[in-house]
Each structure stands twice: as C-alpha cells, then as structure tokens.
Design a protein around this motif. Structure first.
Motif, mmCIF file in Angstrom:
data_model
loop_
_atom_site.group_PDB
_atom_site.id
_atom_site.type_symbol
_atom_site.label_atom_id
_atom_site.label_comp_id
_atom_site.label_asym_id
_atom_site.label_seq_id
_atom_site.Cartn_x
_atom_site.Cartn_y
_atom_site.Cartn_z
ATOM 1 N N LEU A 34 0.817 -1.285 -0.071
ATOM 2 C CA LEU A 34 -0.017 0.021 -0.012
ATOM 3 C C LEU A 34 0.831 1.069 0.089
ATOM 4 O O LEU A 34 1.666 1.390 0.891
ATOM 5 N N ALA A 35 0.560 2.051 -0.893
ATOM 6 C CA ALA A 35 1.508 3.254 -1.148
ATOM 7 C C ALA A 35 0.512 4.498 -0.693
ATOM 8 O O ALA A 35 -0.809 4.207 -0.848
ATOM 9 N N VAL A 55 2.011 -2.560 -6.528
ATOM 10 C CA VAL A 55 1.921 -1.304 -5.727
ATOM 11 C C VAL A 55 0.514 -0.738 -5.612
ATOM 12 O O VAL A 55 -0.049 -0.543 -6.857
ATOM 13 N N GLY A 56 -0.168 -0.648 -4.475
ATOM 14 C CA GLY A 56 -1.551 -0.176 -4.566
ATOM 15 C C GLY A 56 -1.510 1.357 -4.139
ATOM 16 O O GLY A 56 -1.126 1.783 -3.034
ATOM 17 N N LEU A 57 -2.007 1.908 -5.264
ATOM 18 C CA LEU A 57 -1.906 3.603 -4.930
ATOM 19 C C LEU A 57 -3.160 4.021 -4.248
ATOM 20 O O LEU A 57 -4.125 4.387 -4.931
ATOM 21 N N VAL A 84 0.619 -2.029 -10.891
ATOM 22 C CA VAL A 84 0.103 -0.948 -10.427
ATOM 23 C C VAL A 84 -1.270 -0.611 -10.203
ATOM 24 O O VAL A 84 -1.870 -0.958 -11.333
ATOM 25 N N VAL A 85 -1.650 -0.759 -9.035
ATOM 26 C CA VAL A 85 -3.136 -0.728 -8.795
ATOM 27 C C VAL A 85 -3.618 0.909 -8.380
ATOM 28 O O VAL A 85 -3.152 1.491 -7.385
ATOM 29 N N VAL A 86 -4.543 1.266 -9.141
ATOM 30 C CA VAL A 86 -4.867 2.658 -9.196
ATOM 31 C C VAL A 86 -6.262 3.100 -8.416
ATOM 32 O O VAL A 86 -7.463 2.602 -8.970
ATOM 33 N N ALA A 87 -6.293 3.030 -7.001
ATOM 34 C CA ALA A 87 -7.476 3.082 -6.413
ATOM 35 C C ALA A 87 -8.252 4.535 -6.265
ATOM 36 O O ALA A 87 -7.422 5.515 -5.653
#
Length: 388
Positions: free
Chosen positions: A99-100, A139-141, A167-170
């Motif tokens: 989690l970023a 990497v979960g943004l 890359v996961v764009v939340a």
C-alpha cells in the motif's frame, strides 16, 4: 476489432471482508477462495496477514489449496508486514500488494509523513519483497484519485524501478467520475513501463464503480479489482458480476472480454451471502432477488410472448431463472397465458371475474410466483369441471 482479455483480481476476502458485518473465518475464506478460483479469476486476495492471526491462517490455507489462480496478501509499506505475509504463504505463486500513500491529504492528515518518505518506503519495501523471492509485487496507490500527478508518477516510477509487476489505481473514496478516472488511468499507463500491468480499484460511493472501472479498462488498464456482489467498504467495491455481464454482452463493442464462468457466479455469491448473513437485495443488477422478475402487466405480456422484449440480460446465462410475479399491477395476459396452457377457453366476462378473484382482490402489496396462480386456477377449473 481485436479483443483484449481483462484480468480479474478478486478482493472479496480482503476489501470485501473488512466492511462491517462481513467477517469470515479462515476455513470459510478457504471455501470461498476455491469457489472464486473456479469461476476463472486470475488472482484471489486472502487478506492482511500482519493485521491478525486469522488472516495469516486464511493465507496459509488458501496458498496451499489454490491450483490455478495466484494469491495475494495485503501489506503496508513495512518490511515487517511483508515478513508476516511470506511466513504465512511462502513465496510460490504469491503476490504481495504493498500500500502506497498516494495523496497529499493522506500524507498530511493520516500518515504525517513527507512525500519523500512515502516514495522511499515504496522503493524500499518493493525491493525487500523482491529480495525475499516474492515473484509478483503490486503497488496499490491508495487515494490515487486525489493525489497530484507528481506524487503519483514518483511512486509509480520508484515502485516499478524496484521490481513491482503491477500498479493498482485506487479511487479509494469513490469520488471520481468516469471521465476523470479514465484520464487518471491513461496517465498511470503512460508512466508505467511496458510489461507492468495496471489494475483498477473503484468504490461505489457515487454509484459509479462499474462505469469507472469500464472507463479505466478502455483507457488502457489490464485488469480490474472486484468483489462478488460488490461488498466492501462503505457503499462497496466494483461488483464482479456487473462487469463480467457487461463484458459478456458488449465484448464486440468494447473489444474486451473475460474468461469468467458466468453461470457459476450466482452459486458462489449465494455461498458468500450464507457466510456473512447478507440479505439478498431486491433490485441489484444480476444478483438481485428480482433482477429477472416482473410484476407489471405490460412487461409480463411482452415476456410471455418473447422474453427478449424486456430482457436484454438473459437469466440462464448467470445461473438465474426468470420469474413472473403476480401483484396488483399484473394484467389479464397472465391469466390468458395460463388458461391457454390448460387449454381452457373462457369468455371476457368470466375472465374479468377470474381477474378480480385471483389478482386484484388477492394481491394487495404482496407478490406470488406465477406457479402459485397456475395451481389455484387448475384447482378451480377442476372443481368447475367436476360440478358440470
């Protein structure tokens, strides 16, 4: 048009479970994980091992029993979280999702850390997971929808340079419109190197999670994070069944498809509902109690002649059945249909009397299935025949 396959990352057992009243035991998670894997998803998220011994145990069980899909664990940008995840699930077939902190609001108000620290911790933990031998790292943004371009780009580049595959764009707070989210995905896609996957993660706060996920896919996302029934924080997450149905019917238009077994989804959802004691909603798309039910006479008249008149989505394709429900809005066409099935002819006056007795005077605010009315009519016709 050449079609592109959309990958599905299921987060029912993690983001779905962390919503109020959705708690599951490790063995319940295992059962659901196997059901979800059988649908054809690519990734099953097991939970957050560092948060509890129960999530660690669920990860241990699921990691040893999946046969096709890979499993994912959720971790903060802490080496200790990654150690817990690896201790529970090992490294084989394991994706660690880190989690970023990806908005200035969260940096200042939630974490009280600098942008430099937020970028560094991603670089550090991704590299650490890679050195431990974890083969898949995402990497979960978190809160990417409210982060600045400069912060997001720095985290994408730091994470992928350190070895992240995804890359996961939340849209964590569900605040974006489809146009905004599609534009954001386009930016992330342009910053991520070739070979790095981009996934959507949308929430339902404005009722836009399906639309936003679709916008993200059309803007270049490779896959989507979803939950069965859309369970999840606050109003929920993007619902797997809605997106799978959409891509099943609009595949040619969109140039996108999935490999999900559509007919098996409802059984898996029913098992989930049983575990978390979730009452079935009446009007939810695909999985709602009356998603394929009709009580209005005008609709029933069309459905009885040809279901395509009012059904674009076919219930059998999703393990459901069509239901004709008798209520005060039902018309005479239902009676005519049932009498024709029984090969009984009646005049208009008698039809009106049947309509009053069996529909307008009985229904009130309740509904009953057409089979119940069929039974009553059959009994009445037999009685009339017996009395001559």
């Amino acid at each position: 048009m050449e079609k592109r396959r959309v990958s599905i990352f299921d987060t029912t057992l993690r983001d779905g479970e962390q919503a109020p009243r959705n708690t599951m035991t490790p063995h319940q998670k295992l059962d659901l994980a196997l059901r979800i894997e059988a649908l054809g998803v690519d990734v099953v998220e097991t939970g957050f091992p560092a948060s509890s011994a129960l999530d660690a145990e669920a990860t241990r069980l699921i990691s040893r029993n999946l046969t096709r899909a890979r499993f994912t664990t959720f971790c903060r940008a802490l080496r200790s979280d990654i150690d817990c995840a690896v201790a529970a699930g090992g490294t084989r077939n394991h994706e660690v999702q880190i989690l970023a902190t990806s908005s200035e609001l969260h940096l200042d108000r939630k974490r009280n850390i600098s942008r430099k620290e937020a970028v560094h911790e991603i670089q550090d933990t991704v590299g650490y997971a890679r050195r431990l031998g974890v083969p898949y790292i995402s990497v979960g943004l978190e809160d990417a929808s409210r982060g600045s371009d400069s912060l997001l780009r720095a985290q994408v580049e730091a994470g992928t340079d350190a070895g992240a595959n995804t890359v996961v764009v939340a849209d964590t707070s569900g605040c974006m419109t489809s146009e905004e989210y599609g534009e954001l995905i386009g930016k992330i896609r342009s910053w991520a190197p070739p070979g790095v996957s981009v996934f959507t993660h949308c929430h339902e706060d404005f009722g836009l999670s399906t639309a936003n996920t679709l916008a993200g896919l059309r803007a270049g996302a490779d896959g989507m994070q979803t939950t069965l029934g859309g369970i999840g924080e606050r109003a929920g997450n993007a619902a797997m069944e809605e997106l799978v149905a959409l891509l099943a019917y609009k595949s040619d238009t969109l140039g996108l498809y999935t490999d999900i077994d559509t007919a098996a989804m409802y059984t898996a959802y029913t098992a989930l509902r049983d575990v978390i004691k979730l009452e079935q909603p009446r009007n939810k798309a695909i999985f709602g109690a009356y998603a394929f039910g009709s009580a209005a006479g005008i609709h029933q008249a069309g459905l009885l002649r040809d279901p395509a008149t009012y059904e674009f989505v076919e219930p059998s394709r999703f393990g459901r059945e069509r239901s004709i429900l008798i209520a005060r809005h039902s018309g005479r066409s239902v009676l005519r249909h049932l009498l024709a099935e029984m090969r009984v002819e009646v005049g208009e006056e008698e039809l009106e009397a049947l309509y009053r007795r069996h529909i307008t005077e009985r229904s009130g605010g309740d509904c009953e299935d057409i089979s119940v009315l069929r039974g009553r009519l059959a009994e009445e016709m037999l009685a009339l025949k017996a009395t001559g």
